[in-house]
Design a protein around this motif. Structure first.
Motif, PDB file in Angstrom:
ATOM      1  N   MET A  53       0.898  -1.097  -0.168  1.00 30.91           N
ATOM      2  CA  MET A  53      -0.018  -0.054   0.113  1.00 30.91           C
ATOM      3  C   MET A  53       0.867   1.265   0.024  1.00 30.91           C
ATOM      4  O   MET A  53       1.962   1.208   0.655  1.00 30.91           O
ATOM      5  N   LEU A  54       0.515   2.281  -0.858  1.00 33.52           N
ATOM      6  CA  LEU A  54       1.113   3.368  -0.934  1.00 33.52           C
ATOM      7  C   LEU A  54       0.317   4.509  -0.297  1.00 33.52           C
ATOM      8  O   LEU A  54      -0.843   4.833  -0.678  1.00 33.52           O
ATOM      9  N   ARG A  55       0.929   5.124   0.654  1.00 30.27           N
ATOM     10  CA  ARG A  55       0.478   6.322   1.435  1.00 30.27           C
ATOM     11  C   ARG A  55       0.704   7.616   0.805  1.00 30.27           C
ATOM     12  O   ARG A  55       2.201   8.121   1.276  1.00 30.27           O
ATOM     13  N   GLY A  75      -3.930   6.136  -9.800  1.00 29.42           N
ATOM     14  CA  GLY A  75      -5.143   5.246  -9.420  1.00 29.42           C
ATOM     15  C   GLY A  75      -5.657   4.181 -10.738  1.00 29.42           C
ATOM     16  O   GLY A  75      -5.765   2.944 -10.794  1.00 29.42           O
ATOM     17  N   ARG A  76      -5.582   4.843 -12.047  1.00 33.69           N
ATOM     18  CA  ARG A  76      -6.186   4.074 -13.151  1.00 33.69           C
ATOM     19  C   ARG A  76      -4.902   3.261 -13.669  1.00 33.69           C
ATOM     20  O   ARG A  76      -5.291   2.234 -14.186  1.00 33.69           O
ATOM     21  N   LYS A  77      -3.811   3.845 -13.585  1.00 31.38           N
ATOM     22  CA  LYS A  77      -2.627   3.233 -14.401  1.00 31.38           C
ATOM     23  C   LYS A  77      -1.836   2.192 -13.634  1.00 31.38           C
ATOM     24  O   LYS A  77      -1.663   1.165 -14.169  1.00 31.38           O
ATOM     25  N   TYR A  78      -1.694   2.324 -12.237  1.00 30.17           N
ATOM     26  CA  TYR A  78      -0.982   1.505 -11.482  1.00 30.17           C
ATOM     27  C   TYR A  78      -1.975   0.575 -10.236  1.00 30.17           C
ATOM     28  O   TYR A  78      -1.578  -0.239  -9.663  1.00 30.17           O
ATOM     29  N   GLN A  92      -4.617   6.888   0.211  1.00 29.69           N
ATOM     30  CA  GLN A  92      -3.978   5.646   0.013  1.00 29.69           C
ATOM     31  C   GLN A  92      -4.414   4.901  -1.354  1.00 29.69           C
ATOM     32  O   GLN A  92      -5.255   4.975  -1.452  1.00 29.69           O
ATOM     33  N   PHE A  93      -3.218   4.242  -1.825  1.00 24.75           N
ATOM     34  CA  PHE A  93      -3.557   3.279  -2.844  1.00 24.75           C
ATOM     35  C   PHE A  93      -3.215   1.677  -2.314  1.00 24.75           C
ATOM     36  O   PHE A  93      -1.976   1.579  -1.758  1.00 24.75           O
ATOM     37  N   ASP A 100       6.430  -1.426  -9.372  1.00 24.40           N
ATOM     38  CA  ASP A 100       5.804  -0.275 -10.040  1.00 24.40           C
ATOM     39  C   ASP A 100       6.021   1.069  -9.037  1.00 24.40           C
ATOM     40  O   ASP A 100       6.015   2.381  -9.611  1.00 24.40           O
ATOM     41  N   MET A 101       6.288   1.028  -7.774  1.00 19.95           N
ATOM     42  CA  MET A 101       6.338   2.224  -6.789  1.00 19.95           C
ATOM     43  C   MET A 101       7.330   3.116  -7.562  1.00 19.95           C
ATOM     44  O   MET A 101       6.909   4.478  -7.165  1.00 19.95           O
TER      45      MET A 101
END
Length: 553
Positions: A53-55, A75-78, A92-93, A100-101
């Motif tokens: 998860m990326l914050r 959000g759409r691409k990754y 958050q994602f 990919d980060m």
């Protein structure tokens, strides 16, 4: 909005390059997960239940329309086409691949976005009032000071590896605390005396396993002394904070065990010892430079209450309901602050799709000078909307599914992701929140109940601030079964206090009924329809609510 300069951009770009190298080494097996953990956390990357998860940091909750579009693109691409706003004014994602980060961070950096210090034992994102700079009865714009603190605390060499995470909140509203400053490690309240501003400093607030309300140790600190005084607090904490027990490592435990007076003495002694440190005196020119990088709208003159708006309020019940709940008085005549609910019944609280983000960015350009704010209640705000534009904006938001008229009402629920995503959680939060919201989806019923804040956390870490909800719900695990403890009477505002436990925990299927019984008890016992839920609880205590709930069971 604050505008990045060359130094800001260079710092973010260098951080991305550094993290790219670290991810490459981790994926190659040159770093173990334990070795990588500290690095990834300092760059906002968590290893959650199902994925990384990326914050993303949103300093003091302020976003430009271009930044919101960038988040939509990420959000759409990754990810899976959506993001989740948090109680820390971050996004958050939940499904980004580790490989990919670095590309995600590099893409975000082009729009002045980053994830630096959104995790780790450091000073986290400084939060503030979502109405900052536009709300009435405000002493000054607290974003200026939040930005000063962001620049001071980012990659601070002495405070990068504290005993535990450290959170600062700041407010300048004289009438109402919308930043929950009393439940932060440090809370700052800006006051005005004799034409000058100063900071009241609170320490030791925090929730989680051992919740505390912060205590005031300075009632009026001169602005030029702010950094020196905060350095003193952090030095005392860094030296004396527990590092042998993660559950006792927060500054709230140190303050509680030391005692307010003794802790205050330690801070004042360290503060005095730092008197010769010229670098810690905040030069007014530095503050002026920071202030100069904020761009404020050049508001065209507008009619305060245009006839078209008044007619729409009179003729359209749906618009009238939304206008009452979603709009707030603005500093500028003829303008309003518009609150956008991300609490659509049946959907996870705080979630927004990439398509909605793109469309909302367009609306921000058209109606709010390209600016969006994030509230700690997990909602969004358009801070600069002309009163005359409210009807057409409402129609546009309704088409996006973003015109739910429940701000501050019972279905405007704060909830963490819970066991659906988080590996720390003991129980699910999202299904409980959606079940309650659907039960109280009727606008007339919600309007009759009035202001009532429900907070749901999936574990004792209290990411959803359940301790200070008017009704707080905490998920606990009992031999593999999810149970929920209920508290009532908490509040996170200027009268902040912790809620009181209602009684034994109940199973998930009973939670909506329990909330229903609490609400019906309130409606039966309130003095009149004007007495809010929290006032009734404070007047009568827990007993009548407990009797109704457990008698019914």
């Amino acid at each position: 909005m604050y505008r990045y300069d060359e130094f800001d951009q260079a710092l973010v770009d260098e951080r991305v390059a550094e993290f790219r190298d670290q991810v490459t080494r981790r994926l190659a097996g040159d770093l173990t997960e334990d070795e990588f953990k500290v690095t990834r956390l300092m760059n906002g990357v968590y290893l959650q239940l199902h994925a990384y998860m990326l914050r993303v940091a949103i300093p003091y909750g302020a976003l430009s329309s271009d930044q919101l579009r960038k988040l939509a693109e990420v959000g759409r691409k990754y990810d899976r086409g959506y993001g989740h706003f948090t109680t820390r004014q971050n996004l958050q994602f939940n499904w980004i691949k580790l490989s990919d980060m670095p590309d995600v961070l590099a893409d975000m950096a082009k729009s002045g976005l980053h994830a630096i210090q959104t995790s780790g034992n450091c000073i986290r994102n400084v939060t503030t009032d979502q109405y900052a700079g536009v709300g009435r009865h405000e002493v000054t714009d607290p974003r200026i000071w939040a930005e000063v603190l962001r620049q001071w605390s980012t990659l601070h060499p002495e405070f990068t590896y504290l005993p535990r995470k450290f959170k600062i909140a700041i407010t300048a509203a004289s009438d109402h605390d919308r930043a929950a400053v009393k439940v932060h490690d440090v809370g700052l309240i800006i006051h005005q005396r004799d034409g000058k501003i100063g900071f009241e400093v609170l320490v030791g607030g925090g929730l989680g396993r051992t919740p505390y309300i912060g205590v005031s140790i300075r009632d009026f600190l001169a602005p030029e002394e702010l950094i020196r005084y905060l350095e003193a607090i952090l030095r005392v904490y860094n030296a004396a904070g527990r590092r042998d027990n993660i559950y006792k490592a927060r500054i709230k435990i140190l303050v509680a065990e030391t005692g307010k007076e003794k802790f205050q003495e330690l801070v004042e002694a360290e503060y005095a010892a730092l008197a010769g440190e010229e670098r810690l005196t905040l030069d007014p020119d530095i503050v002026a430079d920071v202030r100069s990088r904020f761009v404020y709208p050049d508001y065209p003159a507008r009619e305060e209450k245009p006839s078209s708006l008044l007619h729409r309020i009179a003729d359209d019940a749906a618009f009238r309901r939304w206008h009452k709940n979603a709009t707030v008085a603005h500093q500028q005549p003829g303008y309003a602050i518009v609150q956008i609910s991300l609490k659509v019944p049946g959907q996870p609280p705080g979630d927004i799709t990439s398509d909605q983000m793109d469309a909302l960015a367009d609306l921000a350009d058209r109606y709010s000078f390209g600016e969006i704010r994030v509230a700690h209640e997990q909602n969004l705000v358009l801070p600069h909307v002309a009163q005359a534009d409210l009807p057409i904006l409402w129609q546009a938001l309704a088409k996006l599914g973003l015109a739910t008229p429940n701000i501050g009402l019972i279905s405007d629920i704060i909830a963490c992701p819970g066991l659906d995503y988080c590996d720390l959680a003991n129980a699910r939060s999202i299904p409980i929140a959606t079940a309650i919201a659907e039960r109280f989806a009727d606008s007339d019923l919600a309007g009759d109940i009035g202001r009532l804040h429900i907070n749901i956390s999936g574990c004792i870490n209290a990411c959803a601030h359940h301790h200070v909800g008017h009704i707080g719900i905490l998920g606990v695990d009992k031999s593999g079964t999810e149970f929920y403890q209920i508290t009532i009477g908490g509040r996170a505002d200027e009268k902040a206090k912790l809620g009181a436990l209602l009684g034994p925990a109940v199973t998930a299927d009973k939670v909506p009924d329990v909330i229903g019984q609490i609400v019906e008890t309130y409606r039966a016992l309130r003095l009149d329809a004007a007495e809010p839920f929290i006032a009734t609880v404070e007047r009568l205590g827990v007993a009548p609510f407990k009797e109704r709930v457990y008698a019914a069971g």
